[in-house]
Design an enzyme around this catalytic site. Sequence first.
Site, PDB file in Angstrom:
ATOM      1  N   LYS A 171      28.809  82.508 -13.543  1.00  8.41           N
ATOM      2  CA  LYS A 171      28.732  82.823 -14.965  1.00  8.41           C
ATOM      3  C   LYS A 171      28.122  84.206 -15.186  1.00  8.41           C
ATOM      4  CE  LYS A 171      28.232  78.182 -16.954  1.00  8.41           C
ATOM      5  NZ  LYS A 171      28.925  78.376 -18.226  1.00  8.41           N
ATOM      6  N   HIS A 176      23.890  72.071  -9.524  1.00  9.28           N
ATOM      7  CA  HIS A 176      23.888  73.173 -10.482  1.00  9.28           C
ATOM      8  C   HIS A 176      22.487  73.659 -10.852  1.00  9.28           C
ATOM      9  CE1 HIS A 176      28.139  72.771 -10.825  1.00  9.28           C
ATOM     10  NE2 HIS A 176      28.121  71.660 -11.524  1.00  9.28           N
ATOM     11  N   ASP A 232      29.818  76.946  -6.577  1.00 13.19           N
ATOM     12  CA  ASP A 232      29.153  76.377  -7.751  1.00 13.19           C
ATOM     13  C   ASP A 232      29.469  77.304  -8.905  1.00 13.19           C
ATOM     14  OD1 ASP A 232      27.553  75.446  -9.765  1.00 13.19           O
ATOM     15  OD2 ASP A 232      25.654  75.933  -8.794  1.00 13.19           O
ATOM     16  N   HIS A 233      30.329  76.856  -9.823  1.00  9.08           N
ATOM     17  CA  HIS A 233      30.810  77.773 -10.863  1.00  9.08           C
ATOM     18  C   HIS A 233      29.692  78.244 -11.786  1.00  9.08           C
ATOM     19  CE1 HIS A 233      30.989  73.945 -13.107  1.00  9.08           C
ATOM     20  NE2 HIS A 233      30.873  74.672 -14.187  1.00  9.08           N
TER      21      HIS A 233
END
Length: 480
Positions: free
Chosen positions: A181, A239, A176-177
């Site tokens: 972050k 997300h 999950d990008h």
Amino acid sequence: MKRPDNHVIVLFGATGDLAKRKLLPGLFHLAWAGLLPDGYRIVGAGRAHSALTDEAFREHAHDAVATFGRCKPSGPAWESFADSLSFAAYDQDAGQLLAAVREAEDSLGGQPGRLFHLAIPPAAFGSVIGMLGDTGLAEESKLIVEKPFGTDLASARALNETIHTVFDESQIFRIDHFLGKESVDNILALRFANGMFEPVWNRDHISHVQIDVPETLGLEGRAHFYEGTGAFRDMIVTHLIQVLGIVAMEPPVSLAAQPLRDEKDKVFAALRPIEPGHVVRGQYNGYHDELGVAPDSQTETFTALRLEVDNWRWAGVPFYLRSGKNLAQHRQVITLGLREPPLRMFPIDLPREDRSRGNKIVIDFGDPGWIAACFLAKEPGPTMRLAPEAMTFRYADSFCREHGLEGYERLILDAMLSDQSLFTRADGIERIWEASTPLLENPPPLQGYDPGSWGPEPAISDLIAPHQWYLEDAGDAVRQ
């Protein structure tokens, strides 16, 4: 920092949109920054009908990096990266792919690591994973799996069972990008490294939490994907609830993978089932006119909901999550509303909107991101008049952005290092789907909203009452 050992990286879906926009530019940035191993090879893998020659794949990668990358594809750095690229087709016969991987390994010598990245539709996972098992390529390898991780509890369990027939959980990296972050990771530092925040990070001092990710984009030609997914499955499950896990977790004993993921998954275990009455589903006006959308589509393009974490730290504190397409702004913001102290001694004549801007901690986790502590202060003058103000930390003003990594870059690097800290675990994914079951089985009716608005009114205001949706602009958070 520690650099990975030599690796062969295999990108399934190497000619797809994700590889073009994120994976190939991200890998080149890692190479340019000197963070890839001393020896590495990147094998693009695609179905036989989309096969490329090695030279054509290098040209494809050059175009992708030139269009979407942060570094120009030129000079010695690009030449070295391009030399590492090759392409192999696979279908019923995996011989070409197996030969390409073996050739890449032989060119590196020794026993390089193997990393497979499945940037392909979930429907193709089973056949690819089976192929990796049958060819022996899965042994001693690592596997990055892209979202969505199922569409409900049953499909998530089936997907995990499929993967676990070939790969052990220790080999699996569900990506999950958002969790890669810098500004999301900084939540851990903000909370646990600063004595001014951790003591108030609980239900005694926080009245509510908002996690808000509105998008200005529409479908952008992705109707086939979106029609089968919708805003809840595309954004909330994958997300926003993952970010909630970071915000709400207890302090881990260390930032190693197991204790960090244990605490995050405890948050998911404490989620109350999502009540359909606490959810607003919307669809923007004109959605049915989009190419590829069914005339009677009931797919939601907007979801706002109230979640509750039923544990000692958060009992009674509502978490409000919102995301959708064609909204007024593109933002990624976490807002922690602090409980308002008694203000009877002050002549409060502020408009409600201004008054609500005090007593908040705001974390903007869009790139590069910022953090603001919002409060009420006395205006200069002979009388005691309050006005909202803020103290703000901005990444762009404080650190060199070249030192930062985008989400995919950070997570691919972590996978090569076998660090699962920022990746999701099977039991956590299944628990989120379990909590979502009441909503999926009995979704509330869709409500229309105009493109460029904030979603269906008055439903979204009623959902969050007596609080208000709050999106502090970076300019408003810093008063010059």
